[in-house]
Scaffold this motif. Structure first.
Motif, PDB file in Angstrom:
ATOM      1  N   LYS A 143      -9.503   0.412 -18.307  1.00 42.49           N
ATOM      2  CA  LYS A 143     -10.503   0.917 -17.358  1.00 42.49           C
ATOM      3  C   LYS A 143      -9.842   1.423 -16.079  1.00 42.49           C
ATOM      4  O   LYS A 143     -10.256   2.447 -15.521  1.00 42.49           O
ATOM      5  CB  LYS A 143     -11.518  -0.175 -17.042  1.00 42.49           C
ATOM      6  CG  LYS A 143     -12.474  -0.482 -18.188  1.00 42.49           C
ATOM      7  CD  LYS A 143     -13.455  -1.583 -17.810  1.00 42.49           C
ATOM      8  CE  LYS A 143     -14.401  -1.886 -18.965  1.00 42.49           C
ATOM      9  NZ  LYS A 143     -15.341  -2.981 -18.633  1.00 42.49           N
TER      10      LYS A 143
ATOM     11  N   LEU B 112     -10.251  10.676 -21.947  1.00 42.95           N
ATOM     12  CA  LEU B 112     -10.384   9.660 -23.000  1.00 42.95           C
ATOM     13  C   LEU B 112      -9.042   9.064 -23.416  1.00 42.95           C
ATOM     14  O   LEU B 112      -8.978   8.299 -24.377  1.00 42.95           O
ATOM     15  CB  LEU B 112     -11.070  10.272 -24.232  1.00 42.95           C
ATOM     16  CG  LEU B 112     -12.494  10.807 -24.033  1.00 42.95           C
ATOM     17  CD1 LEU B 112     -13.022  11.388 -25.332  1.00 42.95           C
ATOM     18  CD2 LEU B 112     -13.411   9.701 -23.524  1.00 42.95           C
TER      19      LEU B 112
ATOM     20  N   THR C 247      -8.257   4.760 -16.807  1.00 39.87           N
ATOM     21  CA  THR C 247      -9.295   5.787 -16.958  1.00 39.87           C
ATOM     22  C   THR C 247      -9.833   6.205 -15.596  1.00 39.87           C
ATOM     23  O   THR C 247     -10.057   7.403 -15.343  1.00 39.87           O
ATOM     24  CB  THR C 247     -10.436   5.252 -17.848  1.00 39.87           C
ATOM     25  OG1 THR C 247      -9.920   4.954 -19.152  1.00 39.87           O
ATOM     26  CG2 THR C 247     -11.549   6.280 -17.977  1.00 39.87           C
TER      27      THR C 247
ATOM     28  N   THR D  82      -9.312   5.314 -23.415  1.00 41.75           N
ATOM     29  CA  THR D  82     -10.583   4.767 -23.892  1.00 41.75           C
ATOM     30  C   THR D  82     -10.345   4.037 -25.213  1.00 41.75           C
ATOM     31  O   THR D  82      -9.827   4.627 -26.170  1.00 41.75           O
ATOM     32  CB  THR D  82     -11.617   5.893 -24.093  1.00 41.75           C
ATOM     33  OG1 THR D  82     -11.870   6.517 -22.822  1.00 41.75           O
ATOM     34  CG2 THR D  82     -12.918   5.338 -24.661  1.00 41.75           C
ATOM     35  N   TRP D  83     -10.716   2.776 -25.264  1.00 32.71           N
ATOM     36  CA  TRP D  83     -10.418   1.924 -26.418  1.00 32.71           C
ATOM     37  C   TRP D  83     -10.932   2.517 -27.729  1.00 32.71           C
ATOM     38  O   TRP D  83     -10.220   2.526 -28.739  1.00 32.71           O
ATOM     39  CB  TRP D  83     -10.998   0.539 -26.181  1.00 32.71           C
ATOM     40  CG  TRP D  83     -10.948  -0.414 -27.352  1.00 32.71           C
ATOM     41  CD1 TRP D  83     -12.000  -1.149 -27.846  1.00 32.71           C
ATOM     42  CD2 TRP D  83      -9.816  -0.768 -28.154  1.00 32.71           C
ATOM     43  NE1 TRP D  83     -11.586  -1.918 -28.910  1.00 32.71           N
ATOM     44  CE2 TRP D  83     -10.250  -1.708 -29.121  1.00 32.71           C
ATOM     45  CE3 TRP D  83      -8.482  -0.372 -28.163  1.00 32.71           C
ATOM     46  CZ2 TRP D  83      -9.402  -2.255 -30.074  1.00 32.71           C
ATOM     47  CZ3 TRP D  83      -7.616  -0.913 -29.119  1.00 32.71           C
ATOM     48  CH2 TRP D  83      -8.085  -1.846 -30.057  1.00 32.71           C
ATOM     49  N   THR D  84     -12.135   3.037 -27.744  1.00 34.31           N
ATOM     50  CA  THR D  84     -12.710   3.566 -28.982  1.00 34.31           C
ATOM     51  C   THR D  84     -12.056   4.871 -29.434  1.00 34.31           C
ATOM     52  O   THR D  84     -12.316   5.338 -30.541  1.00 34.31           O
ATOM     53  CB  THR D  84     -14.225   3.802 -28.825  1.00 34.31           C
ATOM     54  OG1 THR D  84     -14.456   4.621 -27.674  1.00 34.31           O
ATOM     55  CG2 THR D  84     -14.959   2.475 -28.664  1.00 34.31           C
ATOM     56  N   ASN D  85     -11.193   5.448 -28.609  1.00 34.02           N
ATOM     57  CA  ASN D  85     -10.507   6.692 -28.965  1.00 34.02           C
ATOM     58  C   ASN D  85      -9.113   6.445 -29.534  1.00 34.02           C
ATOM     59  O   ASN D  85      -8.423   7.392 -29.923  1.00 34.02           O
ATOM     60  CB  ASN D  85     -10.405   7.603 -27.727  1.00 34.02           C
ATOM     61  CG  ASN D  85     -10.072   9.037 -28.091  1.00 34.02           C
ATOM     62  OD1 ASN D  85     -10.678   9.623 -28.982  1.00 34.02           O
ATOM     63  ND2 ASN D  85      -9.094   9.611 -27.405  1.00 34.02           N
TER      64      ASN D  85
END
Length: 202
Positions: free
Chosen positions: A18, A89, A21, A92-95
Motif C-alpha cells: 500500500k 498496479l 502504491t 497491487t497484490w491481486t495483480n
C-alpha cells in the motif's frame, strides 16, 4: 489452466504494498508514474518482498509451478496487467502472479489485449471461473479455448507448445491407469491398494 485461490497477505507485507502504491499515485504525470514504478520495483528487496514471493510460490500448483502453464517451475513475479501500461498496479497484490521465464518473459511480455468494453481478454489464473474458458483434448493433450478469452490466453502464453501437450498426455494416461487400479482394487476388496490409488489421483 485451473483457478488458483489467492489468500490475504500478512499485515506487514500488505502495508508495504500500500505504501509503494501510494508513492506512485503521488506522481502527477503518466511518465513520472511509470518511471517511479519501474525504479521502485527494480529496487524492491527485504522481508516484505520475500514474504510476497513465498506466498505466491505456495499458491502455485504442484511444486511451485507457473500459474499459467503449470509445467515449468515458477521463478519470478509477473504483473498480470503489465506495469509498463498500468504503473499504478505495480504493487497491487491481486495483480501479482508467479510465473516461469518462458510464460513471463518470452510469451506474455507486455501483451494485454482488451475487448470493446475495455475488459481483459487474458484470463487471470486467480479468477474463480478460470477453468471454464478451457478444455483439454484428451487424445492430443492440447488445451483448447472455450471462449474468446480462452483462445486469446492460449495464443499469448503459447500454451499449445509441444512440451506442454506431451506432459498433459502423460498426466492423462497416468490418471486413466490409476482409476483402473482403483476400480480393480475396489472389486477385490483391497482397501490398502485402493487408498494408494486414491492418494495419487488426488
Amino acid at each position: 489452466m485451473r483457478s488458483i485461490p489467492r489468500p490475504d497477505l500478512q499485515d506487514t507485507a500488505a502495508s508495504w504494498l500500500k505504501r509503494k502504491t501510494a508513492f506512485i499515485a503521488r506522481k502527477r504525470s503518466p511518465a513520472t508514474r511509470k518511471s517511479a514504478a519501474n525504479e521502485a520495483w527494480a529496487n524492491s528487496r527485504g522481508n516484505a518482498m520475500t514474504a510476497i514471493k513465498s506466498v505466491l510460490s505456495k499458491m502455485a500448483p504442484g511444486r511451485q509451478r507457473c500459474f499459467y502453464c503449470h509445467d515449468s517451475e515458477g521463478s519470478s513475479i509477473d504483473h498480470y496487467r503489465p506495469k509498463t501500461l498500468w504503473p499504478e498496479l505495480t504493487f497491487t497484490w491481486t495483480n501479482l502472479m508467479w510465473a516461469c521465464s518462458r510464460c513471463n518473459s518470452n510469451q506474455k511480455r507486455d501483451q494485454f489485449p482488451l475487448d470493446a468494453n475495455s475488459g481483459a481478454l487474458l484470463v487471470a489464473p486467480t479468477e474463480s471461473d478460470c477453468a471454464s474458458h478451457f478444455y483439454i483434448d484428451c487424445q492430443l493433450g492440447e488445451i483448447v479455448g472455450d471462449s474468446i478469452r480462452g483462445k486469446t490466453t492460449i495464443e499469448i502464453l503459447g500454451l499449445r507448445r509441444q512440451t506442454l501437450a506431451q506432459q498433459r498426455t502423460k498426466a492423462i494416461r497416468l490418471l486413466v491407469y490409476l482409476i483402473a487400479q482403483y476400480e480393480a482394487a475396489k472389486h477385490r476388496g483391497d482397501a490398502a491398494e485402493k487408498s494408494s490409488a486414491l492418494l495419487f489421483i488426488s
